[in-house]
Design a protein around this motif. Sequence first.
Motif, PDB file in Angstrom:
ATOM      1  N   VAL A   1      31.748  19.001  69.940  1.00 39.15           N
ATOM      2  CA  VAL A   1      31.186  19.137  68.369  1.00 39.15           C
ATOM      3  C   VAL A   1      29.635  19.411  68.597  1.00 39.15           C
ATOM      4  N   THR A   2      29.079  18.483  69.188  1.00 35.73           N
ATOM      5  CA  THR A   2      27.607  18.307  69.524  1.00 35.73           C
ATOM      6  C   THR A   2      26.916  19.754  69.763  1.00 35.73           C
ATOM      7  N   GLY A   3      27.635  20.084  70.938  1.00 29.52           N
ATOM      8  CA  GLY A   3      27.098  21.455  71.235  1.00 29.52           C
ATOM      9  C   GLY A   3      27.196  22.407  70.070  1.00 29.52           C
ATOM     10  N   ALA A   4      28.623  22.639  69.354  1.00 25.56           N
ATOM     11  CA  ALA A   4      28.592  23.499  68.521  1.00 25.56           C
ATOM     12  C   ALA A   4      27.694  23.289  67.210  1.00 25.56           C
TER      13      ALA A   4
ATOM     14  N   PRO B   1      18.721  17.381  66.289  1.00 28.93           N
ATOM     15  CA  PRO B   1      19.389  15.999  66.779  1.00 28.93           C
ATOM     16  C   PRO B   1      19.777  14.898  65.706  1.00 28.93           C
ATOM     17  N   ASP B   2      18.896  15.011  64.797  1.00 28.45           N
ATOM     18  CA  ASP B   2      18.930  13.609  63.712  1.00 28.45           C
ATOM     19  C   ASP B   2      20.127  14.044  62.810  1.00 28.45           C
TER      20      ASP B   2
ATOM     21  N   VAL C   1      25.735  13.558  60.998  1.00 21.19           N
ATOM     22  CA  VAL C   1      27.282  14.112  60.879  1.00 21.19           C
ATOM     23  C   VAL C   1      28.097  13.180  61.572  1.00 21.19           C
ATOM     24  N   LEU C   2      27.781  13.081  62.786  1.00 18.86           N
ATOM     25  CA  LEU C   2      28.840  12.390  63.871  1.00 18.86           C
ATOM     26  C   LEU C   2      29.064  10.654  63.477  1.00 18.86           C
ATOM     27  N   THR C   3      28.073  10.119  62.840  1.00 18.19           N
ATOM     28  CA  THR C   3      28.318   8.684  62.436  1.00 18.19           C
ATOM     29  C   THR C   3      28.463   8.558  60.848  1.00 18.19           C
TER      30      THR C   3
END
Lengths: 394, 301
Positions: A130-133, A141-142, A147-149
Amino acid sequence: MINPTILVARREITERVRDRSFIISTMVGVVLLAAFALVPRLLGFGEPEEWVLGVVGEDSAAMAGAVEAAAPNFGIVVTAEPLEAARVESALTDGDVDAVIVDGDQIVVDQELDPTLQTAMQAASAQLEVTGALNEAGLNPDEVTEVLTPDPLDVRALDPQPGAAEGAGAIAFFAVFLLYGQIFGYGFAVASGVVEEKSTRVVEVILSTVSARQLLAGKVMGIGVVAMFQLLLTVSAALAAVLLTGFVELPEAAWPAIWSVLGWFLLGFTFYAALFAAAGSLVSRQEELQNVTTPLTMVVLVGFFLAFAALNDPSSTLARVASFIPPVAPMVMPARITLGEVAPWEVVASAAVCLASIAVLIPLAARLYRGAILRTGTRVRLFEAWRAAGTGEG
Amino acid sequence: MLELRDITKSYGEIVAAAGVSFRLHPGEMLGFVGSNGAGKTTCMRIVLGLLEPDRGEVEWNGRPVDSNTRRRFGYMPEERGLYPKMRVANQVAYFGRLHGLGKEEASAAAGRLLERLGVEERADDRVEALSLGNQQRVQLATAMVHDPDAMILDEPFSGLDPVGVDVLTEVLRDRVEAGVPVVFSSHQLELVERICDSVVILHNGRVVAEGPVHEVRAERSDRTLRVEVDGALPGWEASIPGVQVVSRSNGSVLLRLGDGVDDQSVLAVARGAGRVTYFSSARPSLVDLFRSVVGSDRGTE
């Protein structure tokens, strides 16, 4: 002149504290309690499982970092270690590592992969994807992190319950156990102390100088102080062991519960001590003591079992009702308090009921004691003791 | 002065004391005698407030005895009582404190008394490790550690060896000479006769004789005859109405005359029975006296 009640109490304290059996039983209590608190941790129970992950190839580094980061969410600890490709097999069979990541997309294990570890690695892998996408989609990155948290979900309970602190269950268990032991043990000590005075006839000499009421009050006070002292010593030693070694973390919320145990002990002990003293005064020999104290012993035991039931389900109707029945409340209530399943008004009301029952009980018990204490020989029947005390100043 | 007035106590059907009255004066040693069940222990327990009398009162210097006066008494119960596991000196001092002594005062008095009673080397032993005789000395120490105003001792001499009896007698005499009244019960009548100033004889809950020992004995002397008759058949005196044999030894017989029996009529019968070699009014010993009092009563019951 010093109050005779104080003199009697002081004798009980000095004679008992000096007694070898007191010293031994206190030490055994301290050691047992400390052991119960520490041994499970020493043996590794309750610790998160730890896994060592071998990392082979540069492509695996990101994956290993993600697994380490994700592991706590699954209740495990993962440590990554770089590994040479040639050592993969030997490291796995020797048990140096539990699993190996090869080139970021292959996992090698000796026999099988632990399901929790597998789930954690799967989640880490998904997160990497997901991070890569997201990166490719042009998020910095921020933004990716944001998005992820996501914010924690808002939970609304229809019937909110005060939450039990972590470790409260164990503390409540020990509290019930200690209370039962001290109340029963020292209640019985009162009965057997009364019989000792009666069987040796020393009571006749004493009662020619102090009243039966003073003797009874001094005895119960003295033994109560000894029991309280032992309880404090045991609890403090166990707490010290726990805090100094740092094996167990005591939740803040546990402290008031721990100190309240002392208060409940006082209520429970006073209630039973009065009854045990009256029971003891009925017989003239230690051998007969068992017979007269059996009903009391049964009641204490019922309180103990009810307290255990309350440990299981502190807000059950049974536990709630038992909190207001004086003979069992001093064991049930502390269990519920420690588990946090009780409203303040319930604590106050329960303590008030206990105090009121003690206020009623003490004069009754004292009257039986007064009527029976000088009647040696066969067992004195209750109504005889009651009637005999009707006359006389005592 | 300790005074018992009309002390009456019964347990259901059994009357333990039926109007017992007597006085105990300062500096007086009083022997309290009577057969088993005569009511001695009941009276003593009433004096100490351990029993409530059905009727009657106990007074100390003209005022009813209360817990404060009792704290100044020394008491030794019939059934000895000490804490078996407590150490001797601590125990004696503890009773001193219960009787109102201060801390140092109590242990000093305990030390002095144990020495006086010859058990000072056992001061740090537990009571249960002592012989019964020594336990009794410790018991006495607990009864007098506070230098009591009056001493009430139930059978203090029972179980003591002759040395113990002498030590106890000496210690009690000492107190009496210091003006402390002492009353003790005993079955050892020779002992009572030897060391007591006065005596109270209790029988079936009643005082049947009381007063200074010599007076009590003299009082009965005109009613008591010692007669020796040569050649008389045994039982020659049995035919005289109102006469009772108190004791018999070596041909000499001690007779107690009932009311209205003329000693001259006894003499006449004796002369008829044989040659009278001795005929005199006798001062009965306490044993004889006790026997005649208790025996006569038994005869009429």
